[in-house]
Design a protein around this motif. Structure first.
Motif, PDB file in Angstrom:
ATOM      1  N   TRP A 185       0.832  -1.209   0.000  1.00  0.00           N
ATOM      2  CA  TRP A 185       0.000   0.000   0.000  1.00  0.00           C
ATOM      3  C   TRP A 185       0.864   1.256   0.000  1.00  0.00           C
ATOM      4  CZ3 TRP A 185      -4.547  -0.540  -1.740  1.00  0.00           C
ATOM      5  CH2 TRP A 185      -5.322  -1.675  -1.454  1.00  0.00           C
ATOM      6  N   ASP A 186       1.974   1.228   0.725  1.00  0.00           N
ATOM      7  CA  ASP A 186       2.875   2.379   0.744  1.00  0.00           C
ATOM      8  C   ASP A 186       3.462   2.626  -0.641  1.00  0.00           C
ATOM      9  OD1 ASP A 186       2.394   2.731   3.430  1.00  0.00           O
ATOM     10  OD2 ASP A 186       4.285   1.807   4.098  1.00  0.00           O
ATOM     11  N   PHE A 187       3.810   1.550  -1.343  1.00  0.00           N
ATOM     12  CA  PHE A 187       4.367   1.675  -2.689  1.00  0.00           C
ATOM     13  C   PHE A 187       3.367   2.347  -3.622  1.00  0.00           C
ATOM     14  CE2 PHE A 187       5.029   0.306  -7.024  1.00  0.00           C
ATOM     15  CZ  PHE A 187       6.399   0.418  -7.198  1.00  0.00           C
ATOM     16  N   VAL A 188       2.139   1.860  -3.603  1.00  0.00           N
ATOM     17  CA  VAL A 188       1.119   2.430  -4.486  1.00  0.00           C
ATOM     18  C   VAL A 188       0.873   3.900  -4.140  1.00  0.00           C
ATOM     19  CG1 VAL A 188      -1.324   2.301  -5.123  1.00  0.00           C
ATOM     20  CG2 VAL A 188       0.042   0.216  -4.974  1.00  0.00           C
ATOM     21  N   GLY A 189       0.869   4.204  -2.838  1.00  0.00           N
ATOM     22  CA  GLY A 189       0.623   5.576  -2.433  1.00  0.00           C
ATOM     23  C   GLY A 189       1.737   6.531  -2.816  1.00  0.00           C
ATOM     24  N   SER A 190       2.984   6.079  -2.708  1.00  0.00           N
ATOM     25  CA  SER A 190       4.117   6.969  -2.967  1.00  0.00           C
ATOM     26  C   SER A 190       4.559   6.977  -4.426  1.00  0.00           C
ATOM     27  CB  SER A 190       5.305   6.577  -2.075  1.00  0.00           C
ATOM     28  OG  SER A 190       5.744   5.262  -2.375  1.00  0.00           O
ATOM     29  N   GLU A 191       4.466   5.824  -5.097  1.00  0.00           N
ATOM     30  CA  GLU A 191       4.981   5.712  -6.462  1.00  0.00           C
ATOM     31  C   GLU A 191       3.934   6.027  -7.533  1.00  0.00           C
ATOM     32  OE1 GLU A 191       8.145   5.108  -7.314  1.00  0.00           O
ATOM     33  OE2 GLU A 191       8.690   5.112  -5.190  1.00  0.00           O
ATOM     34  N   GLN A 192       2.663   5.974  -7.155  1.00  0.00           N
ATOM     35  CA  GLN A 192       1.577   6.270  -8.107  1.00  0.00           C
ATOM     36  C   GLN A 192       1.760   5.518  -9.427  1.00  0.00           C
ATOM     37  OE1 GLN A 192      -1.217   8.525  -7.412  1.00  0.00           O
ATOM     38  NE2 GLN A 192      -0.387   8.004  -5.398  1.00  0.00           N
ATOM     39  N   PRO A 193       1.840   4.181  -9.373  1.00  0.00           N
ATOM     40  CA  PRO A 193       2.033   3.411 -10.611  1.00  0.00           C
ATOM     41  C   PRO A 193       0.782   3.437 -11.479  1.00  0.00           C
ATOM     42  CG  PRO A 193       1.556   1.936  -8.799  1.00  0.00           C
ATOM     43  CD  PRO A 193       1.663   3.305  -8.199  1.00  0.00           C
ATOM     44  N   GLY A 194       0.898   2.883 -12.662  1.00  0.00           N
ATOM     45  CA  GLY A 194      -0.235   2.868 -13.578  1.00  0.00           C
ATOM     46  C   GLY A 194      -1.258   1.793 -13.287  1.00  0.00           C
ATOM     47  N   PHE A 195      -1.039   1.001 -12.251  1.00  0.00           N
ATOM     48  CA  PHE A 195      -2.000  -0.045 -11.867  1.00  0.00           C
ATOM     49  C   PHE A 195      -2.569   0.283 -10.497  1.00  0.00           C
ATOM     50  CE2 PHE A 195       2.310  -1.368 -10.649  1.00  0.00           C
ATOM     51  CZ  PHE A 195       2.167  -1.593  -9.295  1.00  0.00           C
ATOM     52  N   ASP A 196      -3.725  -0.310 -10.198  1.00  0.00           N
ATOM     53  CA  ASP A 196      -4.250  -0.202  -8.839  1.00  0.00           C
ATOM     54  C   ASP A 196      -4.111  -1.549  -8.138  1.00  0.00           C
ATOM     55  OD1 ASP A 196      -6.323  -1.604 -10.032  1.00  0.00           O
ATOM     56  OD2 ASP A 196      -7.767   0.019  -9.884  1.00  0.00           O
ATOM     57  N   LEU A 197      -4.501  -1.572  -6.863  1.00  0.00           N
ATOM     58  CA  LEU A 197      -4.156  -2.702  -5.992  1.00  0.00           C
ATOM     59  C   LEU A 197      -5.364  -3.181  -5.216  1.00  0.00           C
ATOM     60  CD1 LEU A 197      -1.886  -4.460  -4.598  1.00  0.00           C
ATOM     61  CD2 LEU A 197      -1.681  -2.587  -2.937  1.00  0.00           C
ATOM     62  N   ALA A 198      -5.460  -4.507  -5.059  1.00  0.00           N
ATOM     63  CA  ALA A 198      -6.438  -5.128  -4.157  1.00  0.00           C
ATOM     64  C   ALA A 198      -5.705  -6.216  -3.376  1.00  0.00           C
ATOM     65  CB  ALA A 198      -7.607  -5.732  -4.925  1.00  0.00           C
ATOM     66  N   THR A 199      -6.116  -6.420  -2.131  1.00  0.00           N
ATOM     67  CA  THR A 199      -5.532  -7.506  -1.343  1.00  0.00           C
ATOM     68  C   THR A 199      -6.627  -8.430  -0.844  1.00  0.00           C
ATOM     69  OG1 THR A 199      -5.586  -6.267   0.752  1.00  0.00           O
ATOM     70  CG2 THR A 199      -3.613  -6.071  -0.600  1.00  0.00           C
ATOM     71  N   ILE A 200      -6.295  -9.712  -0.798  1.00  0.00           N
ATOM     72  CA  ILE A 200      -7.199 -10.731  -0.282  1.00  0.00           C
ATOM     73  C   ILE A 200      -6.657 -11.166   1.077  1.00  0.00           C
ATOM     74  CG2 ILE A 200      -8.270 -12.974  -0.671  1.00  0.00           C
ATOM     75  CD1 ILE A 200      -9.055 -10.781  -2.696  1.00  0.00           C
ATOM     76  N   ASN A 201      -7.400 -10.843   2.123  1.00  0.00           N
ATOM     77  CA  ASN A 201      -6.978 -11.167   3.496  1.00  0.00           C
ATOM     78  C   ASN A 201      -7.764 -12.372   3.978  1.00  0.00           C
ATOM     79  OD1 ASN A 201      -6.665  -8.087   3.019  1.00  0.00           O
ATOM     80  ND2 ASN A 201      -5.316  -8.485   4.757  1.00  0.00           N
ATOM     81  N   ASN A 202      -7.335 -13.539   3.529  1.00  0.00           N
ATOM     82  CA  ASN A 202      -8.065 -14.761   3.858  1.00  0.00           C
ATOM     83  C   ASN A 202      -7.587 -15.353   5.179  1.00  0.00           C
ATOM     84  OD1 ASN A 202      -5.857 -15.200   1.747  1.00  0.00           O
ATOM     85  ND2 ASN A 202      -5.989 -17.239   2.670  1.00  0.00           N
ATOM     86  N   THR A 203      -8.507 -16.025   5.837  1.00  0.00           N
ATOM     87  CA  THR A 203      -8.211 -16.690   7.094  1.00  0.00           C
ATOM     88  C   THR A 203      -7.712 -18.111   6.837  1.00  0.00           C
ATOM     89  OG1 THR A 203      -9.105 -17.179   9.292  1.00  0.00           O
ATOM     90  CG2 THR A 203     -10.582 -17.514   7.424  1.00  0.00           C
ATOM     91  N   TYR A 204      -7.673 -18.937   7.864  1.00  0.00           N
ATOM     92  CA  TYR A 204      -7.221 -20.333   7.777  1.00  0.00           C
ATOM     93  C   TYR A 204      -7.987 -21.038   6.663  1.00  0.00           C
ATOM     94  CZ  TYR A 204      -4.427 -23.682  10.446  1.00  0.00           C
ATOM     95  OH  TYR A 204      -3.455 -24.538  10.878  1.00  0.00           O
ATOM     96  N   THR A 205      -7.262 -21.632   5.728  1.00  0.00           N
ATOM     97  CA  THR A 205      -7.875 -22.070   4.480  1.00  0.00           C
ATOM     98  C   THR A 205      -7.824 -23.582   4.314  1.00  0.00           C
ATOM     99  OG1 THR A 205      -7.217 -19.956   3.488  1.00  0.00           O
ATOM    100  CG2 THR A 205      -7.870 -21.718   1.992  1.00  0.00           C
ATOM    101  N   PHE A 206      -9.011 -24.188   4.198  1.00  0.00           N
ATOM    102  CA  PHE A 206      -9.148 -25.610   3.918  1.00  0.00           C
ATOM    103  C   PHE A 206      -9.557 -25.806   2.457  1.00  0.00           C
ATOM    104  CE2 PHE A 206     -10.767 -25.743   8.538  1.00  0.00           C
ATOM    105  CZ  PHE A 206      -9.500 -25.968   9.038  1.00  0.00           C
ATOM    106  N   GLY A 207      -9.527 -27.043   1.998  1.00  0.00           N
ATOM    107  CA  GLY A 207     -10.020 -27.342   0.663  1.00  0.00           C
ATOM    108  C   GLY A 207      -9.231 -28.442  -0.011  1.00  0.00           C
ATOM    109  N   PRO A 208      -9.721 -28.906  -1.168  1.00  0.00           N
ATOM    110  CA  PRO A 208      -9.082 -30.022  -1.877  1.00  0.00           C
ATOM    111  C   PRO A 208      -7.608 -29.761  -2.148  1.00  0.00           C
ATOM    112  CG  PRO A 208     -11.223 -29.530  -2.833  1.00  0.00           C
ATOM    113  CD  PRO A 208     -10.949 -28.437  -1.854  1.00  0.00           C
ATOM    114  N   VAL A 209      -6.806 -30.823  -2.023  1.00  0.00           N
ATOM    115  CA  VAL A 209      -5.371 -30.688  -2.278  1.00  0.00           C
ATOM    116  C   VAL A 209      -5.154 -30.449  -3.770  1.00  0.00           C
ATOM    117  CG1 VAL A 209      -4.787 -32.148  -0.308  1.00  0.00           C
ATOM    118  CG2 VAL A 209      -5.024 -33.186  -2.585  1.00  0.00           C
TER     119      VAL A 209
END
Length: 355
Positions: A185-209
């Protein structure tokens, strides 16, 4: 993965996916291909790349290729990987180490997590101006503040962990996830790149191997407790669940990444707290017992163990409304997630991939 209408169906775009052999990345790959994207996967070795290719249906293989990035902590590690013809439209960055102990926390965890994240953003800005958005796999570890939990957590929350705590190997992972995301987030805020950013903050993750998993001994950390039950390692008693009691299915996490690539975001971007519900080891045991009587007799503790639920009565709450409203997620139940995970483990074991 499901088949596209034709192997040569027009692509919806080109995606660079890092950490390709990882548990979450393997399912993100499935979801990306299912949604019609062409994908270049980063791997740490040629052998791992070939393993991914071999695991994919031939009809879908035209959508997937790989590039080797041996050490994501190196300066310029992604400079060549982000350059492609045709160029990339999106980048999904999942590569980050996760384990429960470290000989050198800085070298093995913090550097790859933080330098790997800022490094790929620098490479994209310098060499991949076509990229519209970057989606980063963060973690609920960047949100939660144990043991002084808030009554309710959502995307506005940040962990109170400090760099000093990273010296404790038990804390290294969650410290690294917080500061890696902060750095992004600091990079995007200071460098103002041509792309935007999203983050996925997932919890403990189960599922098929993953299909590319060579054997059950290489199962991811969160699925390990399910494997321990299936393999009879809790027959003498169910291990304590703590410290994590929230879960999400990996297929929901994968879909969150794919949808976060293209949905309108609130400037300059969005975090998405991806959590499906609560779990405990006794609840998981009960689900396995009901679905697999043969395992109950051979591998599980007596039925009365299921009733000794250690889920805390004062557990904090979560608000996942942004992930549901913006990404349209409909979360998979614990019963289905555990059931499908066990089935995938049994299939791999029957094919010779024993733990």
């Amino acid at each position: 993965m499901t088949r596209p209408e034709t192997p040569a169906a027009k692509s919806k775009g080109k995606v660079l996916l890092t950490g390709g052999t990882g548990f979450i990345a393997s399912h993100v790959l499935d979801s990306l291909v299912d949604h019609g994207y062409d994908v270049v996967v980063t791997v740490r070795s040629e052998e791992k790349g070939r393993r991914i290719e071999k695991s994919i249906d031939n009809a879908l293989g035209v959508r997937v290729s790989f590039v080797v990035v041996e050490n994501i902590s190196d300066d310029g590690a992604f400079d060549e990987a982000v350059q492609a013809d045709p160029p990339f439209d999106y980048v999904v960055h999942t590569a980050s180490p996760y384990q429960l102990s470290w000989e050198d926390p800085v070298r093995e965890c913090l550097d790859p997590a933080i330098r790997g994240t800022t490094g790929i953003l620098k490479s994209i800005k310098a060499f991949a101006p076509s990229v519209k958005r970057v989606v980063i796999t963060s973690s609920s570890a960047a949100i939660l503040s144990p043991p002084n939990h808030r009554p309710v957590y959502d995307e506005t929350c940040w962990s109170d962990s400090t760099m000093e705590q990273a010296k404790d190997p038990r804390q290294t992972y969650r410290v690294g996830k917080k500061f890696a995301e902060k750095a992004a987030w600091d990079f995007v805020g200071s460098e103002q790149p041509g792309f935007d950013l999203a983050t996925i903050n997932n919890t403990y993750t189960f599922g098929p191997v993953p299909r590319s998993l060579p054997h059950l001994g290489a199962v991811n950390t969160s699925n390990q407790r399910i494997l321990d039950l299936v393999e009879g390692r809790m027959r003498a008693g169910i291990a304590p669940t703590a410290p994590v009691f929230t879960f999400v299915d990996v297929r929901d996490v994968a879909l969150a990444h794919v949808r976060a690539m293209t949905v309108p975001l609130a400037a300059p971007g969005s975090r998405f707290y991806v959590v499906g519900g609560y779990f405990s080891n006794p609840r998981i045991c009960g689900i396995i017992r009901a679905a697999h009587p043969e395992l109950a007799a051979a591998c599980l503790p007596p039925p009365e163990a299921d009733a000794q639920d250690d889920f805390p009565s004062d557990h904090w709450a979560f608000d996942n409304s942004r992930s549901r409203d913006v990404l349209g997620l409909q979360y998979t139940s614990l019963e289905k997630s555990v059931g499908d995970t066990v089935e995938s483990m049994l299939r791999l074991r029957s094919a010779g991939g024993k733990a």
